[in-house]
Design a protein around this motif. Structure first.
Motif, mmCIF file in Angstrom:
data_model
loop_
_atom_site.group_PDB
_atom_site.id
_atom_site.type_symbol
_atom_site.label_atom_id
_atom_site.label_comp_id
_atom_site.label_asym_id
_atom_site.label_seq_id
_atom_site.Cartn_x
_atom_site.Cartn_y
_atom_site.Cartn_z
ATOM 1 N N ILE A 1 23.255 -6.042 39.136
ATOM 2 C CA ILE A 1 23.816 -5.294 38.002
ATOM 3 C C ILE A 1 23.396 -5.935 36.690
ATOM 4 O O ILE A 1 22.925 -5.263 35.769
ATOM 5 C CB ILE A 1 25.360 -5.233 38.098
ATOM 6 N N ILE A 2 23.540 -7.247 36.624
ATOM 7 C CA ILE A 2 23.190 -7.943 35.391
ATOM 8 C C ILE A 2 21.708 -7.740 35.064
ATOM 9 O O ILE A 2 21.336 -7.445 33.933
ATOM 10 C CB ILE A 2 23.525 -9.450 35.515
ATOM 11 N N GLY B 1 18.104 -3.565 27.919
ATOM 12 C CA GLY B 1 18.357 -4.067 26.561
ATOM 13 C C GLY B 1 19.793 -4.493 26.317
ATOM 14 O O GLY B 1 20.260 -4.527 25.181
ATOM 15 N N GLY B 2 20.495 -4.830 27.381
ATOM 16 C CA GLY B 2 21.908 -5.177 27.236
ATOM 17 C C GLY B 2 22.160 -6.667 27.052
ATOM 18 O O GLY B 2 21.239 -7.468 26.945
ATOM 19 N N ALA B 3 23.459 -7.015 27.009
ATOM 20 C CA ALA B 3 23.877 -8.408 26.865
ATOM 21 C C ALA B 3 24.691 -8.822 28.078
ATOM 22 O O ALA B 3 25.265 -7.988 28.775
ATOM 23 C CB ALA B 3 24.699 -8.582 25.595
ATOM 24 N N VAL C 1 25.702 -2.538 27.550
ATOM 25 C CA VAL C 1 24.416 -1.832 27.452
ATOM 26 C C VAL C 1 24.443 -0.905 26.242
ATOM 27 O O VAL C 1 25.530 -0.511 25.793
ATOM 28 C CB VAL C 1 24.106 -0.988 28.719
ATOM 29 N N PRO C 2 23.269 -0.582 25.704
ATOM 30 C CA PRO C 2 23.251 0.396 24.611
ATOM 31 C C PRO C 2 23.911 1.679 25.112
ATOM 32 O O PRO C 2 23.703 2.071 26.259
ATOM 33 C CB PRO C 2 21.756 0.627 24.351
#
Ligand SMILES: Cc1cc2nc3c(=O)[nH]c(=O)nc-3n(C[C@H](O)[C@H](O)[C@H](O)COP(=O)(O)OP(=O)(O)OC[C@H]3O[C@@H](n4cnc5c(N)ncnc54)[C@H](O)[C@@H]3O)c2cc1C
Ligand code: SF4
Ligand code: SF4
Lengths: 458, 490
Positions: B408-409, B416-418, B350-351
């Motif tokens: 969670i994902i 804005g995460g991967a 995550v950022p």
């Protein structure tokens, strides 16, 4: 693409584990197959194949437990016995998997359920049962061996190729110089140097090989302890520790020896029991485990195990009396698997060597990788053992040290033979002999010899 | 299987290529090639039809050609420590195990490179180069066991990648065997790339585009000085605030790791690394560089931590002290076995600014699902490792864990995460790919795969969600087009 089950009828003959000594399910499932143990495993390092890795072997055990693989599948047998039981995997496993008891139980399963050839059974009975169950028999055989060594009989036999023809060339190469006089339990004792107080009391575990072939090393260890303020004796009625039996899956035979030893040391209170062979020490520390289901002995086995100290561990518990002699020499240290991995003792031996003035300890590469000795592994599986022995010898030779120090008789023989095979003249010695030398040796500290050479219990 | 290559001739042909002792086809042998390091339940196990352990690139190429004739899938395997099921042969076929290709071929001090075979173990490469004052920077926690080939395929990272970058920053060139059996080189010694960056395409391709048979890697000079700081905090929140403040102050530590209380409970009793058992969280921060700078930055970081509420800041300078502090961190994953029989983790990113909120959400999910979750992760680059602890023998627990991880994902993607910072997608996370990529994005990826491996022979069923590959690529393109045109029916 279907799974390749077509040629493998043996996958269908399933029965799981049964009878006594079943590998414990909870221990088995603690393995999360992360693979962190792979590089520590000598057989994996040599082969690069998953079935020869700790993770692979645990998976095979699990497959048998889950009825996916037959207990008697040749691969299972092969892998349970190709394993050196060196416990390197156990020492690095982040999940704390107790590998040793699992492979030992798997072997016990094979022993119970596998049909064995008659000759195999006879050899094992004589070798492990008859010989080690009685200390007189062993002393007698070792004496015979020593005489044959001295009389040049072995040299002659080797020259004539007899040993080779009997498939014993490797065995002969392994035979070390044998102590002249066996150490008989109850016959000798060493009194603490008076200058040190308060005195401690240590009971020496003699061991079958240490007490005969390497009896002088045991005496050296006792002298070093006495100089460090301990009264040392060797309680009577003690026998072989049973490590070889446990490794071979002969659990019942091992339990008989264990009970005898527990009784032999029962009268000496909670005095530490000091062991000079790493392999014995590891096995003695596990009496509590192998007898946990024996109501009569479970408790006493646990207390017995808690009293066990490796020689280096024992000395490391107190400040060392500085050795009196300077030894200008370069040595390297070979870590016995059953000291560094099974007992996690690695600092103490080095501290002891560093305490000798003039001595330079040069570390070799992979000092904790098994040398291939592994109990009787080098006798029953010479190929793999020789490869490991050569690897060890080359690492030791790289250091240019004139002595390789270790703390286990099996390693001493295996590393010695490997060095000679690779053209090295370096000597292999037990750390007790080295320390004894640094304190002045046998001439300056005598034992009390007699029928009742035993210290009273405090 | 193609009728031209029956089982018998497959075995003999393999034996002709690599020798009898390097081919395994008995079911018992194949059993131990049905798993990798990934967690039971999250990845289905699957057995190959055969395993071959080659020792040269030519042998790899010959096996690939044989597999082509037999119409069998091929799966490359390193040490099998992967956490996303990458090396598990979902469609059977031939496993090419690279463990016997494990030589360091050359260490070039002038060019600061090493040429290695793919089976070389990550840590052993560093151990071999440290006497020359160099090391291989990517340091996954599994570095004692995992191979360079696996690192390349997964684009692996580790604590020190905060400063030094992940594997892709350290690979200069690769020798690869392509699905058509050709052996090619990508990249090279000199800086700069002429034409397409094929090395870039190969790194992180999870064994789906080519099999690495040699890697030319960059070596990093050993720093003059190294300092490790341990800062315990009362709770995770203040530790994450400290993290954000350190990074926004413009400091680039070599590593910045966080461990929460549950992790400390697992690790400390086992390794005695010196983490306070009552801390809510600890930060482990490493700074390296020129001695003076290291000292200055260390003080700066200590001040920031104290301001953010650190109860103390301990520093370790000697190698032994540093190793001990790190040991706890490196062993954390495996040590979870001490708290519960099974664990499952994700490695979403995550950022950094979203770190405190994300950790609060993870905590909520932990309570909602009544599932202990330990957090041990690369805080510096926002790469989470929420570890869910469970016992899969309890009915329904695996399902609960999978549900929780989905939550969670989903949250991480929303902020804005991967999906994955370093463990790869494999089969484990392929189902989530549509959450972060549009059909167009995926089609572009599929196009790359197709141009290397139109038959879908290398490591099938990985990365792409089920049904997205091979014959369906065309359908995918049409779907993408339809999406663009706003047509929904297809
Ligand atoms: C305890 C533990 C901790 C871990 N910590 C980290 C971490 O901190 N950071 C991190 O990034 N990962 C971590 N991992 C995951 C894993 O170790 C890495 O992904 C590692 O790079 C895998 O290497 P391997 O050799 O085991 O590959 P494998 O698991 O054998 O294979 C992984 C993938 O690479 C492919 N592959 C392998 N070799 C080749 C080759 N020569 N050519 C082409 N493809 C190939 C396989 O097909 C597969 O898709 C951890 C794993 C464990 C078990
Ligand atoms: S024995 Fe331990 S280190 Fe080895 S795979 Fe199992 S859990 Fe991992
Ligand atoms: S005991 Fe030794 S040989 Fe056996 S699996 Fe463990 S590391 Fe390998």
């Amino acid at each position: 693409m279907a799974v390749a089950a077509d040629t493998d009828a043996n996958l269908l003959r399933l029965g799981g584990f049964s009878g006594k000594d079943i590998p414990e399910d909870d221990l088995l499932r603690a393995c999360v197959h992360c693979g962190m143990c792979l590089p520590a495993c000598p057989t994996y390092r040599l082969t690069g194949q998953e079935m020869s890795s700790p993770r692979g072997r645990l998976w095979l055990m699990r497959a048998v437990a889950d009825d996916r693989l037959d207990l008697l599948d040749p691969l299972f047998d092969e892998q349970m016995y190709q394993c050196l039981n060196c416990r390197a995997c156990e020492a690095v496993c982040p999940s704390g998997v107790h590998y040793g008891p699992l492979v030992e139980a798997s072997r016990a399963q094979l022993e119970q359920h596998r049909p064995r050839s008659l000759s195999d059974r006879v050899v094992r009975r004589i070798g492990l049962d008859w010989l080690f169950a009685d200390s007189w028999r062993l002393r007698w055989i070792v004496n015979l061996l020593r005489l044959s060594q001295r009389s040049g009989l072995t040299v002659l036999a080797r020259k004539m190729g007899i040993l080779k023809a009997l498939g014993m060339a490797d065995l002969e190469a392994l035979t070390p110089a044998i102590s002249r006089r066996a150490l008989v339990p109850g016959n000798e004792r060493w009194d603490a140097d008076l200058s040190i107080s308060p005195p401690r009391r240590a009971r020496l575990f003699n061991g079958c090989v240490m007490g005969t072939v390497f009896a002088n090393t045991n005496r050296a260890a006792a002298r070093v302890m006495a100089r460090n303020g301990s009264d040392v004796d060797v309680p009577v009625a003690q026998l072989c520790c049973g490590a070889l039996h446990v490794h071979a899956g002969m659990m019942e035979e091992a339990r008989v020896l264990a009970r005898t030893n527990i009784d032999a040391f029962a009268s000496s209170g909670d005095d530490p029991i000091v062991v000079t062979a790493a392999g014995c020490g590891a096995a003695l520390k596990e009496y509590g485990y192998i007898l946990k289901d024996d109501p009569a002995y479970a408790e006493s086995a646990r207390t017995f195990s808690a009293r066990i100290r490796d020689f280096t561990e024992y000395l490391g518990e107190r400040d060392l009396v500085p050795p009196t002699r300077t030894i200008r020499r370069q040595v390297t240290y070979q870590e016995p698997c059953h000291l560094v991995h099974a007992q996690r003792i690695s600092r103490q031996p080095r501290d002891l060597m560093n305490a000798i003035s003039g001595l330079e300890l040069i570390e070799m590469k992979e000092s904790s990788l098994c040398c291939g000795s592994a109990g009787i592994y080098n006798i029953v599986r010479p190929d793999m053992a020789n490869e490991l022995g050569d690897r060890k010898a080359l690492h030791a030779m790289e250091t240019t040290a004139s002595e390789v120090i270790t703390a286990n008789p099996g390693c001493q023989m295996q590393v010695g033979a490997s060095l000679r095979r690779n053209g090295s003249t370096a000597k292999v010695r037990h750390i007790a002999d080295l320390l004894d030398e640094a304190y002045g040796g046998a001439k300056t500290k005598r034992s009390v010899i007699g029928n009742s050479a035993q210290h009273a219990t405090r | 299987m193609d009728t031209r290559v029956d089982r018998y001739s497959l075995v003999t042909s393999l034996e002709n290529i690599v020798g009898k002792d390097a081919v395994f086809t008995r079911a018992a042998d194949l059993l131990v090639y049905e798993y990798d390091g990934s967690v039971d339940g999250a990845v289905e196990t699957a057995m190959p039809a055969a395993v071959a352990l080659p020792t040269t690139a030519q042998q790899v190429a010959d096996i690939v050609l044989l597999a082509r004739r037999a119409n069998l899938p091929v799966v490359a395997r390193g040490a099998g420590t992967g956490l996303s099921g990458g090396a598990v042969p979902q469609q059977g076929g031939i496993i090419i195990g690279l463990t016997r290709m494990n030589r360091i071929l050359e260490i070039d001090r002038d060019d600061r490179t090493a040429l290695v075979e793919p089976g070389v173990i990550n840590l052993e490469l560093s151990e071999a180069t440290i006497p020359h004052r160099f090391f291989f920077a990517p340091d996954p926690s599994s570095q004692k066991a995992c191979t360079i080939g696996g690192n390349v395929a997964e684009n692996s990272g580790g604590p020190h990648c905060l400063k030094y970058g992940v594997t892709s920053n350290h690979i200069l060139g690769l020798e690869v065997v392509l699905p058509d059996g050709r052996i090619v080189w990508t990249g090279g010694r000199a800086a700069g790339i002429s034409g397409y960056d094929l090395t870039g395409a190969m790194v992180g391709s999870e064994g789906m585009l080519g099999i690495v048979t040699k890697a030319l890697v960059r070596l990093t000079p050993m720093p003059e000085a190294t300092l490790v700081l341990l800062a315990p905090f009362a709770d995770i929140d203040s530790a994450s605030h400290a993290t954000t403040r350190i990074i926004s102050a413009g400091i680039v530590p070599a590593a910045l790791e966080m461990m929460d209380n549950l992790t400390i409970q697992a690790v400390e009793p086992a390794y005695h690394a010196g983490y306070p058992m009552d801390a809510g969280a600890v930060l482990l921060i490493e700074i390296d560089g020129i001695a003076d700078d290291v000292r200055g930055t260390g003080e700066e970081i200590a001040t920031i931590c104290a301001e953010a509420g650190a109860t103390e800041v301990r520093s370790a300078t000697s190698q032994a002290e540093r190793d001990l502090l790190w040991k706890g961190r490196k062993m954390a994953l495996g040590a979870m076995g001490r708290l519960a029989p099974n664990y499952y983790l994700h490695d979403t990113v995550v950022p950094r600014s979203k770190l405190p909120a994300t950790l609060r959400r993870v905590d909520e999910i932990s309570r909602d699902f009544d599932l202990p979750i330990a957090n041990v992760f690369h805080a510096g680059d926002g790469n989470l490792h929420p570890l869910m602890l469970f016992d899969r023998r309890i009915a329904g627990s695996t399902e609960r864990v999978l549900e929780a991880s989905k939550e969670i994902i989903t949250y991480c993607v929303e902020v804005g995460g991967a999906l994955s910072g370093e463990h790869g997608i494999g089969t484990e996370k392929s189902g989530y790919m549509t959450m972060v990529y549009t059909a167009d994005d995926l089609a572009a990826m599929a196009g790359l795969k197709n141009s290397f491996d139109p038959a879908g022979m290398f490591n099938p069923d990985k990365i792409f969600p089920k049904g997205y590959m091979c014959g369906e690529v065309r359908a995918l393109r049409m779907q993408a087009m339809a999406q663009k045109l706003g047509i929904h029916a297809l």
